[in-house]
Design a protein around this motif. Sequence first.
Motif, short mmCIF file in Angstrom:
data_model
loop_
_atom_site.label_atom_id
_atom_site.label_comp_id
_atom_site.label_asym_id
_atom_site.label_seq_id
_atom_site.Cartn_x
_atom_site.Cartn_y
_atom_site.Cartn_z
N SER A 79 0.62 -1.39 -0.02
CA SER A 79 0.08 -0.58 -0.25
C SER A 79 0.80 1.36 0.05
O SER A 79 1.88 1.11 0.04
CB SER A 79 -0.34 0.37 1.31
OG SER A 79 -0.14 0.22 2.46
N ALA A 80 0.51 2.43 -0.77
CA ALA A 80 1.03 4.18 -0.30
C ALA A 80 -0.12 4.75 -1.15
O ALA A 80 -0.36 4.24 -1.33
CB ALA A 80 2.31 3.52 -1.37
N ARG A 81 0.70 5.80 0.11
CA ARG A 81 -0.49 6.62 -0.21
C ARG A 81 0.58 8.30 -0.35
O ARG A 81 1.56 8.10 0.62
CB ARG A 81 -1.81 6.96 0.61
CG ARG A 81 -1.61 7.10 2.76
CD ARG A 81 -2.29 7.10 2.96
NE ARG A 81 -1.83 7.18 4.51
CZ ARG A 81 -1.78 7.90 5.41
NH1 ARG A 81 -1.98 9.07 4.32
NH2 ARG A 81 -1.71 8.30 6.48
N GLY A 82 0.20 8.74 -1.06
CA GLY A 82 1.18 10.32 -0.27
C GLY A 82 2.32 10.83 -1.51
O GLY A 82 2.03 9.85 -2.71
N GLU A 83 2.82 10.99 -1.84
CA GLU A 83 3.70 11.66 -3.23
C GLU A 83 4.85 12.32 -2.21
O GLU A 83 5.29 12.37 -1.26
CB GLU A 83 3.19 13.06 -3.70
CG GLU A 83 1.95 12.54 -4.67
CD GLU A 83 1.67 13.94 -5.53
OE1 GLU A 83 2.15 14.89 -5.19
OE2 GLU A 83 0.70 13.55 -5.96
N ARG A 88 4.29 9.81 -7.50
CA ARG A 88 3.94 7.96 -6.35
C ARG A 88 4.78 7.13 -7.17
O ARG A 88 4.05 6.65 -7.99
CB ARG A 88 2.02 8.40 -7.18
CG ARG A 88 1.54 9.45 -6.96
CD ARG A 88 -0.02 8.83 -6.88
NE ARG A 88 -0.91 9.75 -5.85
CZ ARG A 88 -1.17 10.09 -4.96
NH1 ARG A 88 -1.27 9.16 -4.13
NH2 ARG A 88 -1.90 10.92 -4.30
N THR A 92 1.47 -0.67 -6.26
CA THR A 92 1.28 -1.48 -4.97
C THR A 92 1.21 -3.01 -5.92
O THR A 92 1.24 -3.09 -7.20
CB THR A 92 0.07 -1.34 -4.06
OG1 THR A 92 -1.12 -1.30 -5.81
CG2 THR A 92 0.21 0.07 -3.45
N THR A 105 8.25 5.76 6.37
CA THR A 105 7.52 7.12 5.70
C THR A 105 8.50 7.92 5.70
O THR A 105 9.63 7.99 5.95
CB THR A 105 7.00 7.57 7.19
OG1 THR A 105 7.87 7.65 7.86
CG2 THR A 105 6.18 6.89 7.86
N LEU A 187 4.66 10.64 2.32
CA LEU A 187 4.43 9.56 2.30
C LEU A 187 4.02 8.60 2.78
O LEU A 187 5.27 8.58 3.45
CB LEU A 187 4.99 9.27 0.60
CG LEU A 187 4.61 7.47 0.06
CD1 LEU A 187 5.18 8.41 -1.84
CD2 LEU A 187 6.23 6.72 0.27
N TYR A 188 3.44 7.26 2.66
CA TYR A 188 3.52 6.88 3.60
C TYR A 188 3.61 5.42 3.36
O TYR A 188 2.23 5.30 2.34
CB TYR A 188 2.38 6.60 4.35
CG TYR A 188 2.71 7.56 5.68
CD1 TYR A 188 3.24 8.27 6.79
CD2 TYR A 188 1.44 8.97 4.83
CE1 TYR A 188 3.58 8.98 8.08
CE2 TYR A 188 1.70 10.28 5.67
CZ TYR A 188 1.88 9.97 7.32
OH TYR A 188 2.59 11.38 7.66
N ALA A 189 4.51 4.44 2.97
CA ALA A 189 4.39 2.94 2.56
C ALA A 189 4.24 1.63 3.42
O ALA A 189 5.34 2.14 4.34
CB ALA A 189 5.18 3.11 1.25
#
Length: 213
Positions: A79-83, A88, A92, A105, A187-189
């Motif tokens: 999973s990943a959200r943010g830039e 990006r 996933t 992070t 970004l969080y992955a």
Amino acid sequence: MMGLARSQMRRLDGVGFWKLCGSGTGEGFTPIPNTAVYSILATWPDEETARLQTRSAPVFLRYLKRASECWTVFLAPISARGEWSGVRPFKTTDHTDQGPVAALTRATIRPLKALKFWRRVPDISSVIGADGNVIFKIGIGEVPLMHQITFSIWPDTRAMADFARGDGPHARAIRAVREGDWFSEELYARFHVLGDSGTWQGRSPLTRSEVAA
């Protein structure tokens, strides 16, 4: 190497998004640079390409020749959200998140919020270090003080979630970040750990997860 490698990384077959990072002293969670430890993050089309290039590409061979120790961990994004730098970087996959998982992070800290951020870091670092579940942890960054990256590996998603959601320094810092708008980009992955090569302080950190299993 951190400067000269940039042109070689740009020309490297198969490489996608990449960053060359330094680290902080101690376990990396400080604004004081550690001139002995560096990190290369890179994305690849598949694990086979990643393993081939990190063991045979000239730019990586130059690092290996000059390093007293090198450890590479191979990951599949869950999973990943943010830039990160406006893009990006992680696509996933459908890999299972069973077994060891890694959390990354990354944030660009607003200059006027930097002092507040770094005041929180020692407490967070001590809590991570005291957590018996964490397999590996380090703080790295592209630009000292302003760009911060944390990377950690956990035996499973539950252990990682328990730490992140607990009512401790980490949770309080997250609330402060949200309420104070400390970051201009974040970004969080999360990743499934596929395997590794090499050693960190004489052994593979992943052996801890094998013992736990």
